[in-house]
Design a protein around this motif. Structure first.
Motif, short mmCIF file in Angstrom:
data_model
loop_
_atom_site.label_atom_id
_atom_site.label_comp_id
_atom_site.label_asym_id
_atom_site.label_seq_id
_atom_site.Cartn_x
_atom_site.Cartn_y
_atom_site.Cartn_z
N VAL A 124 7.96 -0.44 -14.01
CA VAL A 124 9.05 -0.07 -13.12
C VAL A 124 9.26 -1.18 -12.09
CG1 VAL A 124 8.68 2.41 -13.40
CG2 VAL A 124 7.54 1.20 -11.55
N VAL A 125 10.44 -1.19 -11.45
CA VAL A 125 10.71 -2.21 -10.45
C VAL A 125 9.93 -1.92 -9.17
CG1 VAL A 125 12.48 -3.30 -9.01
CG2 VAL A 125 12.98 -2.73 -11.40
N ASP A 126 10.13 -0.74 -8.60
CA ASP A 126 9.46 -0.36 -7.35
C ASP A 126 8.39 0.68 -7.65
OD1 ASP A 126 11.11 -2.01 -5.82
OD2 ASP A 126 12.61 -0.43 -5.53
N VAL A 127 7.18 0.42 -7.16
CA VAL A 127 6.06 1.33 -7.37
C VAL A 127 5.83 2.08 -6.06
CG1 VAL A 127 3.60 1.50 -7.89
CG2 VAL A 127 5.00 -0.21 -9.06
N TYR A 128 5.87 3.41 -6.15
CA TYR A 128 5.66 4.26 -4.97
C TYR A 128 4.34 5.00 -5.10
CZ TYR A 128 10.50 3.46 -3.66
OH TYR A 128 11.67 2.87 -3.28
N ARG A 129 3.68 5.15 -3.97
CA ARG A 129 2.48 5.99 -3.86
C ARG A 129 2.75 6.99 -2.76
NH1 ARG A 129 -2.68 1.96 -4.63
NH2 ARG A 129 -2.22 1.38 -6.78
N GLU A 130 1.77 7.81 -2.43
CA GLU A 130 1.97 8.86 -1.42
C GLU A 130 2.53 8.34 -0.10
OE1 GLU A 130 -1.45 11.33 -0.82
OE2 GLU A 130 -1.74 11.59 -2.97
N ALA A 131 2.07 7.18 0.35
CA ALA A 131 2.50 6.63 1.64
C ALA A 131 3.86 5.94 1.56
CB ALA A 131 1.46 5.65 2.15
N GLY A 132 4.45 5.83 0.38
CA GLY A 132 5.75 5.17 0.25
C GLY A 132 5.69 4.04 -0.76
N MET A 133 6.64 3.10 -0.61
CA MET A 133 6.69 2.00 -1.55
C MET A 133 5.44 1.15 -1.44
SD MET A 133 9.66 -0.70 -2.32
CE MET A 133 9.21 -2.32 -2.87
N TYR A 134 4.81 0.88 -2.58
CA TYR A 134 3.56 0.14 -2.61
C TYR A 134 3.76 -1.33 -2.99
CZ TYR A 134 -1.16 -1.20 -3.98
OH TYR A 134 -2.34 -1.86 -4.11
N ARG A 135 4.58 -1.57 -4.03
CA ARG A 135 4.84 -2.95 -4.45
C ARG A 135 6.10 -3.00 -5.29
NH1 ARG A 135 0.42 -4.93 -8.94
NH2 ARG A 135 1.78 -4.85 -10.73
N ARG A 136 6.62 -4.22 -5.46
CA ARG A 136 7.79 -4.46 -6.30
C ARG A 136 7.37 -5.41 -7.42
NH1 ARG A 136 12.61 -5.16 -3.01
NH2 ARG A 136 12.77 -2.96 -3.47
N ASN A 137 7.68 -5.04 -8.66
CA ASN A 137 7.36 -5.87 -9.81
C ASN A 137 8.48 -6.87 -10.07
OD1 ASN A 137 4.82 -4.72 -10.52
ND2 ASN A 137 5.89 -2.95 -11.36
#
Length: 154
Positions: A58-71
């Motif tokens: 995926v382009v944007d990786v989200y975790r519980e705290a919000g956006m984690y990283r962008r691929n």
């Protein structure tokens, strides 16, 4: 050259800046790149122009705290090959001092052998383990992200 203390005189330069273009700094070498061989990615090839390049499904990786990283290289399209790439599959770091590119396995869960990260070099397969050192890439390395395949051109 004598050092100036205080303000420079009228004929002395206040500040001298020397710069060189990034092309000269890299001695004219083009950036390394990844060329997609298997799978449907967002681009057919990706120049490795950043210090860190992320690879995932995926382009944007989200975790519980919000956006984690962008691929940067993504395998978003729904198909059998792309489904074998995890959301946070791997990343590549370029060390500007040594010139090395190192591949890191970012998969934090076991999902089966078909979703692993490995390199095929000189006809031999080498798994890329999840560790702090990563694996040094060499020109011609075939990198497998699950069933997706890219070739490293350094």
């Amino acid at each position: 050259m004598a050092a100036t203390v205080g303000m420079p005189s009228k004929d002395e330069p206040w500040l001298t800046v020397e710069a060189e273009s990034s092309e000269l700094a890299g001695m004219g070498r083009a950036a390394a790149r990844l060329v997609v061989q298997e799978g449907t990615a967002n681009v057919p090839e990706l120049p490795l122009e950043k210090a860190r390049v992320n690879i995932g499904r995926v382009v944007d990786v989200y975790r519980e705290a919000g956006m984690y990283r962008r691929n940067d290289l993504t395998f978003v399209e729904e198909n059998d090959v792309n489904r074998s790439v995890s959301r946070e599959h791997a990343h590549i770091v370029h060390d500007r001092v040594s010139g090395e590119y190192r591949l890191f396995n970012d998969r934090w869960y076991q999902h089966g052998a078909e979703c692993g990260t490995w390199i095929v070099r000189d006809g031999m397969s080498q798994e890329v383990h999840r560790n702090a050192r990563g694996t040094k890439l060499e020109t011609g390395d075939e990198i497998h992200f699950g069933k997706a395949v890219v070739v490293f051109e350094g």
